[in-house]
Design an enzyme around this catalytic site. Structure first.
Site, PDB file in Angstrom:
ATOM      1  N   CYS A 189       0.831  -1.212   0.000  1.00 25.22           N
ATOM      2  CA  CYS A 189       0.000   0.000   0.000  1.00 25.22           C
ATOM      3  C   CYS A 189       0.858   1.251   0.000  1.00 25.22           C
ATOM      4  O   CYS A 189       2.046   1.217   0.307  1.00 25.22           O
ATOM      5  CB  CYS A 189      -0.938  -0.007   1.209  1.00 25.22           C
ATOM      6  SG  CYS A 189      -0.122   0.320   2.781  1.00 25.22           S
TER       7      CYS A 189
ATOM      8  N   CYS B 281      -3.770  12.125  -6.425  1.00 27.51           N
ATOM      9  CA  CYS B 281      -2.385  11.871  -6.849  1.00 27.51           C
ATOM     10  C   CYS B 281      -2.316  10.992  -8.093  1.00 27.51           C
ATOM     11  O   CYS B 281      -1.231  10.672  -8.575  1.00 27.51           O
ATOM     12  CB  CYS B 281      -1.564  11.241  -5.721  1.00 27.51           C
ATOM     13  SG  CYS B 281      -2.301   9.761  -5.017  1.00 27.51           S
TER      14      CYS B 281
END
Length: 410
Positions: free
Chosen positions: A205, A232
Site C-alpha cells: 500500500c 495523486c
C-alpha cells in the site's frame, strides 16, 4: 709567347686533367676502402647471444632491479617487461614517482586480501564476481585475486574477446562503481517529506510511515501528508525530481538487463567447466563401458563442452558490448541483437543437448545404442552450427558492425 702560354695552359690543363683523373681513381679506391672499413665495423657492432646467455643477462638485470628498488624479483620482472627491459628507465621512473609507477604497471603495495588470514572465509573474484573459498582463489604478483577458472581462462585465451580492453575496463569499473548504488537509491527510494531521509517501500500500500524519531505519515505516490486528497493519480508535470527519478530508474533497468545476462552466462560457463571436468574424470569411462566404445571415439562430447564453455565466454561479453552500443545507432543495434539472438538460441540448444539429453546415457541401464548414435549426430551437428553462429557474431563485433554501413552504402 702566346703559343707558350697556350702550350703551358694546355700542359696545365692536361696536368690538371691527369691529376683529376688520378685523384678520381685514388678517391674511388679510398671510398671503397672506407666502405670496407665501415662494413667491418658494422659487423663487429653486435654479438649474437645464445639462449642461455640471454637468460643469464635477464637474471642479472632482474636481481639488480630487485636489489636497488628493494622489491621482489617477480615485481622486478613486471616492471622490466613494462619498460622493455631497460633497467635505468625503471630506476629513474621509480625514484621519481613510485606511486605513479605502481599505478601505471598495476603493482599494489599490499595484497587486496591476505589469504593466510584465519578469518578470511570467502573471497570475491575480480572477474566473475562469484564468491569462493581461499583454496579456489589465485593470487597474482600484482596483489589482485581471481578464481581458478577465470585465471586459467585468462592465461589460455583472450579472456574478454571480442571486446577491447578499454570497454572491459569501463564495464568492470561500472560494476564496482559506488555511483551505481546512488542511482539505485534514487530509482527505488523517495525522501520523507518531513525529515528528507530516503525511504524504500517494503509493502504494497501507499501509506508510508517514516521510522523513529520522525514517524511522519505520508502518501508514497504524491509525498503529501496521509491521508492525501486522493488526486495523486492526476498527472501534473513539471516535477523535476520525479522526472530525474524516472530517468534514473530507466537507466538502472537498462543496466540491470545487460548485467544480469552477463553474470548469468558467466555462472553457466563455470558450471559447464565443472561438468566437463566430471565428464573427463568419471563419465567418459562409464559411457565407454556401456557403449562398448573407446574413449577416443567419444571425443565429440568433450568438443561439444569445450564449445559451450567458449561460447558462454563470448556471449557473456557481448552483453557488455550491447550496453555500450550507442542507443541512437538503431540499425547497428538491430543487427547486433539479431546476431546475438541467433548465437544465443544455438548455444541453448547445444547446452541442453549436452547437459540433459546426453547425460541420460550415463545413467541408463538398458542398451541405448541406437538412440546414442542418433544423439551423437545431433550433438555433433549442433556443435558445428553453434560454432558458425558465434564465429559470425565475433567477426561482426570485431569489425564494429561495419556490415551495416556497407548495406547502407548499397
Amino acid at each position: 709567347m702566346d703559343y707558350s702560354d697556350d702550350d703551358s695552359m694546355l700542359d696545365t690543363e692536361s696536368g690538371e686533367d691527369n691529376s683529376y683523373s688520378d685523384d678520381a681513381v685514388d678517391g674511388d679506391h679510398g671510398f671503397a676502402e672506407d666502405n670496407m672499413d665501415k662494413d667491418s665495423a658494422s659487423q663487429l657492432s653486435y654479438v649474437v647471444l645464445k639462449e642461455e646467455d640471454i637468460h643469464k643477462h635477464q637474471r642479472t638485470v632482474i636481481e639488480q632491479v630487485s636489489t636497488v628498488l628493494s622489491i621482489s624479483q617477480v615485481e622486478a620482472i613486471v616492471l622490466l617487461l613494462h619498460y622493455q627491459w631497460c633497467a635505468s628507465k625503471v630506476e629513474d621512473e621509480w625514484f621519481t614517482d613510485e606511486d605513479k609507477v605502481r599505478k601505471t604497471v598495476g603493482l599494489l603495495k599490499e595484497p587486496i586480501v591476505d589469504l593466510n588470514h584465519r578469518e578470511v572465509m570467502n573471497i570475491i573474484c575480480g572477474i566473475c564476481f562469484e564468491s569462493y573459498p581461499p583454496k579456489d582463489i589465485a593470487t597474482v604478483s600484482c596483489g589482485h585475486t581471481y578464481c581458478m577458472a577465470c585465471w586459467t581462462g585468462y592465461i589460455t585465451e583472450d579472456a574478454h574477446g571480442p571486446l577491447d580492453c578499454d570497454t572491459v575496463a569501463k564495464w568492470i569499473f561500472k560494476n564496482n562503481d559506488e555511483s551505481e548504488n546512488t542511482t539505485w537509491i534514487l530509482a527505488n527510494t523517495k525522501p520523507c517529506p518531513n525529515c528528507k531521509r530516503q525511504i524504500e517501500k517494503n509493502q504494497g500500500c501507499d501509506h508510508m510511515t517514516c521510522s523513529e524519531p520522525c514517524n511522519f505519515e505520508f502518501c508514497w505516490m504524491c509525498l503529501r501528508a496521509y491521508p492525501c486528497p486522493g488526486d495523486c493519480n492526476k498527472f501534473k508535470g513539471g516535477d523535476e525530481a520525479e522526472n530525474k527519478r524516472e530517468m534514473a530508474k530507466t537507466s538502472l533497468d537498462r543496466y540491470m538487463h545487460y548485467y544480469e545476462r552477463w553474470v548469468s552466462n558467466q555462472s553457466s560457463r563455470l558450471m559447464a567447466m565443472r561438468d566437463l571436468e566430471t565428464l573427463q574424470t568419471v563419465q567418459l569411462k562409464q559411457l565407454s563401458v556401456k557403449q562398448n566404445t573407446p574413449e577416443t571415439q567419444l571425443q565429440f562430447i568433450v568438443d561439444a563442452w569445450l564449445q559451450i564453455i567458449e561460447c558462454r565466454r563470448v556471449l557473456k561479453w557481448t552483453f557488455a558490448y550491447g550496453y555500450y552500443l550507442p542507443q541512437y545507432e538503431h540499425a547497428k543495434k538491430q543487427f547486433f541483437e539479431y546476431l546475438q539472438g541467433e548465437a544465443q538460441v544455438g548455444l541453448e540448444r547445444l547446452h541442453h543437448c549436452a547437459e540433459v539429453e546426453f547425460k541420460q546415457f550415463v545413467s541408463k541401464t538398458e542398451d541405448p545404442s541406437k538412440d546414442f548414435d542418433d544423439n551423437r549426430m545431433k550433438l555433433t551437428c549442433l556443435t558445428r552450427v553453434t560454432k558458425t553462429y558465434f564465429k559470425n557474431l565475433v567477426k561482426a563485433l570485431e569489425n564494429g558492425l561495419a556490415d551495416v554501413e556497407q548495406m547502407r552504402a548499397k
